[in-house]
Design a protein around this motif. Sequence first.
Motif, short mmCIF file in Angstrom:
data_model
loop_
_atom_site.label_atom_id
_atom_site.label_comp_id
_atom_site.label_asym_id
_atom_site.label_seq_id
_atom_site.Cartn_x
_atom_site.Cartn_y
_atom_site.Cartn_z
N THR A 225 -6.39 -8.03 -5.02
CA THR A 225 -5.95 -6.79 -4.37
C THR A 225 -6.13 -5.59 -5.29
OG1 THR A 225 -3.65 -7.19 -5.05
CG2 THR A 225 -4.32 -8.02 -2.90
N ALA A 226 -5.93 -5.79 -6.59
CA ALA A 226 -6.16 -4.69 -7.54
C ALA A 226 -7.63 -4.31 -7.58
CB ALA A 226 -5.67 -5.09 -8.92
N ALA A 227 -8.51 -5.32 -7.51
CA ALA A 227 -9.95 -5.04 -7.49
C ALA A 227 -10.34 -4.25 -6.26
CB ALA A 227 -10.73 -6.35 -7.54
N MET A 228 -9.73 -4.55 -5.12
CA MET A 228 -10.02 -3.81 -3.89
C MET A 228 -9.64 -2.33 -4.04
SD MET A 228 -8.72 -6.37 -0.90
CE MET A 228 -8.49 -8.10 -1.32
N ASP A 229 -8.54 -2.07 -4.68
CA ASP A 229 -8.07 -0.69 -4.83
C ASP A 229 -9.01 0.14 -5.71
OD1 ASP A 229 -5.89 -0.94 -3.19
OD2 ASP A 229 -4.49 -1.40 -4.80
N ARG A 230 -9.78 -0.50 -6.57
CA ARG A 230 -10.69 0.23 -7.45
C ARG A 230 -12.02 0.58 -6.78
NH1 ARG A 230 -8.58 -3.64 -11.22
NH2 ARG A 230 -10.45 -4.95 -11.00
N LEU A 231 -12.25 0.05 -5.60
CA LEU A 231 -13.50 0.31 -4.88
C LEU A 231 -13.38 1.55 -4.01
CD1 LEU A 231 -14.25 -3.36 -3.83
CD2 LEU A 231 -15.58 -2.00 -5.46
N PRO A 232 -14.51 2.15 -3.59
CA PRO A 232 -14.45 3.28 -2.65
C PRO A 232 -13.69 2.88 -1.38
CG PRO A 232 -16.67 3.04 -3.52
CD PRO A 232 -15.90 1.84 -3.99
N TRP A 262 -6.18 -2.67 17.03
CA TRP A 262 -6.19 -1.84 15.83
C TRP A 262 -4.85 -1.88 15.11
CZ3 TRP A 262 -10.44 0.93 13.97
CH2 TRP A 262 -11.59 0.83 14.77
N ALA A 263 -4.09 -2.97 15.28
CA ALA A 263 -2.74 -3.04 14.73
C ALA A 263 -2.70 -3.03 13.21
CB ALA A 263 -2.04 -4.29 15.25
N PHE A 264 -3.77 -3.49 12.55
CA PHE A 264 -3.78 -3.58 11.09
C PHE A 264 -4.53 -2.42 10.44
CE2 PHE A 264 -3.69 -8.53 11.34
CZ PHE A 264 -2.35 -8.48 11.69
N SER A 265 -5.09 -1.52 11.19
CA SER A 265 -6.04 -0.54 10.69
C SER A 265 -5.44 0.39 9.63
CB SER A 265 -6.59 0.30 11.85
OG SER A 265 -5.55 0.99 12.52
N GLY A 266 -6.31 0.83 8.73
CA GLY A 266 -5.87 1.73 7.67
C GLY A 266 -6.90 1.83 6.57
N ARG A 267 -6.44 2.25 5.40
CA ARG A 267 -7.34 2.39 4.26
C ARG A 267 -7.70 1.02 3.71
NH1 ARG A 267 -6.78 2.39 -1.30
NH2 ARG A 267 -4.56 1.92 -1.12
N GLY A 268 -8.99 0.85 3.44
CA GLY A 268 -9.45 -0.42 2.87
C GLY A 268 -10.72 -0.20 2.07
N PRO A 269 -11.07 -1.15 1.23
CA PRO A 269 -12.27 -0.99 0.41
C PRO A 269 -13.54 -1.13 1.24
CG PRO A 269 -11.39 -3.19 0.13
CD PRO A 269 -10.40 -2.44 0.98
N ALA A 325 -14.04 -9.66 -2.67
CA ALA A 325 -12.64 -9.56 -3.10
C ALA A 325 -11.69 -9.89 -1.96
CB ALA A 325 -12.35 -8.16 -3.64
N GLN A 326 -11.99 -9.34 -0.76
CA GLN A 326 -11.18 -9.71 0.39
C GLN A 326 -11.41 -11.16 0.77
OE1 GLN A 326 -10.21 -7.99 3.90
NE2 GLN A 326 -9.53 -6.05 3.07
N GLY A 327 -12.69 -11.58 0.67
CA GLY A 327 -12.99 -12.96 1.00
C GLY A 327 -12.28 -13.94 0.10
N GLY A 328 -12.11 -13.58 -1.17
CA GLY A 328 -11.40 -14.46 -2.08
C GLY A 328 -9.93 -14.57 -1.76
N SER A 329 -9.34 -13.48 -1.27
CA SER A 329 -7.92 -13.53 -0.95
C SER A 329 -7.66 -14.29 0.34
CB SER A 329 -7.35 -12.10 -0.83
OG SER A 329 -7.94 -11.41 0.25
#
Length: 342
Positions: A225-232, A262-269, A325-329
Amino acid sequence: MSQDVPATVANIDLATLTDVVRQDQRSPAFELREWTVAPLGHHKIIDTTGGLYCVSGRGYDERGERPWSVVLKILNSDNVSDQRHWAYWKREVLAYQSGLLASLPAPLAAPRCYGVREVEGGAWIWMEHIVEAGERRWGLAEYALAAQHLGAFGGAYLTGTPLPDVPWLSDGFFASAFAPDDWWAPHMDPSQPGNTWENPMTQRWYPEPAKGWTIGLWSEVQRFTAAMDRLPQVFSHLDAHRRNLMLRAGADGQPETVAIDWAFSGRGPVGADAAALVFTSLFYFEREPATAAELERAVLDGYRAGLRSAGWGGDEGLSRRGSRAQGGSRPAGFLPGGTGFI
């Protein structure tokens, strides 16, 4: 009416339904004759999904008589007050009420919304009934095309379209879902009562050494999750698997992908929606697990093509990192933790 339809839905107010259908038919003079209500099949993951129904019938206007159909989605409220929480019940309601989903970067679209009614204990969303073109079972070409549309959607937010600035979109979806004080973490802990490892299905799919490997991967989930936050970061659907995507011809005759739920939608990498298209589709056996590698190649190639079509000239490897990164989680937590939902 089906016995699976509650009375509150079966006895829909005529004036309300007439207004909804007139919007759907783009005809202010459309009159209803008869109609029926039937439940739509869907996979319920969280308790806030109260029901999904197809309301269909026949009606007429100056152009003659014809059939019509619309969808009613019922949401249940809960006690989650944090609007950024991954499972905030009202997110889709607010997304439609705000108009956000009516102006998404093409060729991704959401169903047209015909009205939102907040009721005691939840809300009703009236929306377009999407009729998909083509077969229910997608081939690699369809996955690649949907991925391209998702890439163009995400790429728009890397090339000038501002990220939606509202407080009710999810932010750090997996960090929220896998937080130590949320439901998923104790569910994955073998020392906790009622954990997923006690489920016979989990035991069947995750014998040793797979169980130990997965628990070890789970221990690293915060690094993912930390790696995801570092991406655009881009505006993301975050649940863009096969069952939530439908291909059809758009108003201009060109292919478009319509995303529902769209229940989960928001900011993501960048790459997050590509990960959902691969890994969650595999979770639901929309593709054979043995085809995972070729599915990932097709989806990532399509997603990167979409980024390029949006005018993004950045490092295309970032989308692969976001997806991985998401796939790993997902195998670390979602797959074993979600066996009770199948």
